[in-house]
Design a protein around this motif. Structure first.
Motif, short mmCIF file in Angstrom:
data_model
loop_
_atom_site.label_atom_id
_atom_site.label_comp_id
_atom_site.label_asym_id
_atom_site.label_seq_id
_atom_site.Cartn_x
_atom_site.Cartn_y
_atom_site.Cartn_z
N MET A 119 0.85 -1.19 0.00
CA MET A 119 0.00 0.00 0.00
C MET A 119 0.89 1.24 0.00
O MET A 119 1.88 1.31 0.73
CB MET A 119 -0.91 0.01 1.23
CG MET A 119 -1.89 1.18 1.28
SD MET A 119 -3.13 1.03 -0.03
CE MET A 119 -4.07 2.53 0.28
N ALA A 120 0.53 2.24 -0.80
CA ALA A 120 1.32 3.46 -0.91
C ALA A 120 1.00 4.42 0.23
O ALA A 120 -0.16 4.56 0.63
CB ALA A 120 1.07 4.14 -2.25
N MET B 253 4.39 -4.43 -9.77
CA MET B 253 4.71 -5.46 -8.79
C MET B 253 3.68 -6.58 -8.82
O MET B 253 4.02 -7.77 -8.77
CB MET B 253 4.78 -4.84 -7.39
CG MET B 253 6.00 -3.97 -7.16
SD MET B 253 6.01 -3.22 -5.50
CE MET B 253 7.63 -2.46 -5.46
N VAL B 254 2.42 -6.22 -8.93
CA VAL B 254 1.35 -7.22 -8.99
C VAL B 254 1.47 -8.08 -10.23
O VAL B 254 1.28 -9.31 -10.20
CB VAL B 254 -0.03 -6.53 -8.93
CG1 VAL B 254 -1.14 -7.54 -9.23
CG2 VAL B 254 -0.26 -5.89 -7.56
N ARG B 255 1.82 -7.45 -11.36
CA ARG B 255 1.90 -8.17 -12.63
C ARG B 255 3.24 -8.88 -12.83
O ARG B 255 3.44 -9.59 -13.81
CB ARG B 255 1.67 -7.20 -13.79
CG ARG B 255 0.24 -6.69 -13.87
CD ARG B 255 0.00 -5.75 -15.05
NE ARG B 255 0.63 -4.46 -14.86
CZ ARG B 255 1.56 -3.95 -15.64
NH1 ARG B 255 2.02 -4.65 -16.67
NH2 ARG B 255 2.08 -2.75 -15.40
N GLY C 210 7.84 -9.01 -0.54
CA GLY C 210 8.62 -9.63 -1.61
C GLY C 210 9.38 -8.63 -2.45
O GLY C 210 10.14 -9.03 -3.35
N PHE C 211 9.18 -7.33 -2.17
CA PHE C 211 9.86 -6.29 -2.94
C PHE C 211 10.52 -5.30 -1.99
O PHE C 211 10.01 -5.05 -0.89
CB PHE C 211 8.87 -5.55 -3.85
CG PHE C 211 8.24 -6.40 -4.91
CD1 PHE C 211 8.84 -6.58 -6.14
CD2 PHE C 211 7.03 -7.05 -4.66
CE1 PHE C 211 8.27 -7.37 -7.11
CE2 PHE C 211 6.44 -7.84 -5.63
CZ PHE C 211 7.06 -8.00 -6.85
N TRP D 245 2.60 7.82 -9.68
CA TRP D 245 3.82 7.00 -9.70
C TRP D 245 3.64 5.75 -8.86
O TRP D 245 4.00 4.65 -9.26
CB TRP D 245 4.99 7.83 -9.18
CG TRP D 245 6.29 7.07 -9.07
CD1 TRP D 245 7.18 6.83 -10.07
CD2 TRP D 245 6.82 6.42 -7.90
NE1 TRP D 245 8.24 6.09 -9.61
CE2 TRP D 245 8.05 5.82 -8.27
CE3 TRP D 245 6.37 6.30 -6.59
CZ2 TRP D 245 8.83 5.12 -7.37
CZ3 TRP D 245 7.17 5.61 -5.68
CH2 TRP D 245 8.38 5.01 -6.07
N ALA D 246 3.07 5.91 -7.68
CA ALA D 246 2.85 4.77 -6.80
C ALA D 246 1.93 3.74 -7.43
O ALA D 246 2.15 2.52 -7.30
CB ALA D 246 2.27 5.26 -5.47
N ALA D 247 0.91 4.20 -8.14
CA ALA D 247 -0.03 3.29 -8.79
C ALA D 247 0.66 2.45 -9.85
O ALA D 247 0.41 1.25 -9.98
CB ALA D 247 -1.19 4.08 -9.41
N VAL D 248 1.56 3.08 -10.59
CA VAL D 248 2.29 2.36 -11.63
C VAL D 248 3.20 1.31 -11.00
O VAL D 248 3.26 0.16 -11.45
CB VAL D 248 3.12 3.34 -12.49
CG1 VAL D 248 4.06 2.58 -13.41
CG2 VAL D 248 2.21 4.24 -13.31
#
Length: 333
Positions: free
Chosen positions: A1-2, A50-52, A25-26, A42-45
């Motif tokens: 979460m950002a 990361m999800v993909r 994991g990141f 930026w955070a959304a990207v």
């Protein structure tokens, strides 16, 4: 979460927004923006990548300028080149002096490189010189992506149009130019005449000729073995009867080298000889062109010629092959 928080300067004035992205994991990601909207975008990207499973760490490329990478390239990469980076160093210094050098690696786009190309054209650099500049920059981005932790980078050089090269030179010896050139060389120094004759007989490059040692020469077999050529491969050059005659007459040297002259010394003497022979626009490399064309005129096929000259592709060889029309007419009957 950002998470997003306001950033203030020492006087307490609001100057931007710091965003952090933490996902299992990141590694945590942090960046500061002037507006909250930019921070959240930026955070959304980053979260989406990361999800993909396509996320790549941008921290290195977003905090390192091209100028810093150029300095690292000079230390880590250039010395490994065959010439010790002598030619690349001048291109590198010029890149360091351009506005693009102050940009962070991740922010450099194709249009930035295109602007640099326009600047170089305004400076009257030749298309080939500009291409050499671009080749160095392109290789730097490749190294940064593969070896310097900047896996997210794309290569902006691949996105721009390169200057078109002019048609390759097709200068050949005309009339009695060969005799006049050799006479001028002989009057200055017989060794210069010998070098020119070897160039015309073998199609070897200037650097290959001047780098010859007697250990490379096998007169009984009529060959010269070049262990490390421009293309990075070993090549054995056959010697004509005339070439063997030239080498046989040369005095031996204690250091094992074939020639007394250095490459730079030869260049200066060759220019003087061409001027004394009253010949216009004849470079030393034109002698390689002449020799290659003569090989074809003697009936060698393209594969045989490439084995002698060291050209990697037939397309490269085609640039040097300009057969005399009168000789072809004789063969046509």
């Amino acid at each position: 979460m950002a998470g997003v928080s306001a950033v203030y300067d020492r006087e307490g004035e609001h100057i931007g927004w710091k965003v952090s992205v933490r996902k299992k994991g990141f590694p945590p990601q942090f960046k500061t923006f002037r507006t909250k909207a930019d921070a959240l975008a930026w955070a959304a990207v980053v979260e989406s990548e990361m999800v993909r499973g396509v996320w790549r760490d941008r921290s290195e490329s977003e905090s390192t300028t091209l100028k810093e990478c150029l300095a690292r390239y000079a230390t880590d990469v250039l010395p490994e080149r065959k010439d010790g980076g002598r030619h690349g160093a001048s291109f590198l210094l010029q890149w360091q002096g351009r506005p693009i050098a102050s940009r962070y690696m991740s922010s450099i786009r194709g249009q930035d490189v295109a602007l640099a190309i326009k600047d170089m054209e305004a400076e009257k650099k030749s298309p080939n010189t500009i291409r050499l500049h671009l080749a160095l920059l392109s290789h730097l981005f490749t190294v940064a992506r593969k070896e310097w932790g900047m896996e997210n980078l794309s290569n902006p050089v691949e996105l721009v149009r390169k200057p078109r090269l002019p048609q390759g030179r097709d200068r050949r010896l005309i009339g009695d130019e060969e005799t006049r050139l050799l006479n001028a060389c002989s009057k200055m120094n017989p060794e210069i005449a010998a070098v020119v004759r070897i160039a015309i007989e073998t199609a070897m490059r200037q650097g290959e000729i001047m780098g010859m040692t007697w250990a490379m020469v096998n007169l009984p077999a009529r060959t010269v073995m070049l262990p490390d050529t421009k293309n990075g491969t070993r090549r054995i050059v056959p010697l004509s009867t005339a070439a063997v005659e030239v080498l046989t007459k040369l005095p031996s040297r204690l250091d094992g080298k074939v020639w007394n002259y250095t490459q730079d010394g030869l260049k200066a003497m060759y220019r003087k000889a061409v001027a004394r022979a009253n010949i216009d626009n004849l470079t030393f490399h034109d002698l390689r062109h002449e020799a290659t064309s003569r090989l074809f005129e003697k009936g060698f096929n393209p594969m045989e010629v490439s084995a002698i000259t060291g050209h990697k592709t037939l397309q490269m060889l085609k640039r040097y092959t300009h057969l005399k029309a009168e000789d072809l007419a004789k063969r046509m009957g």
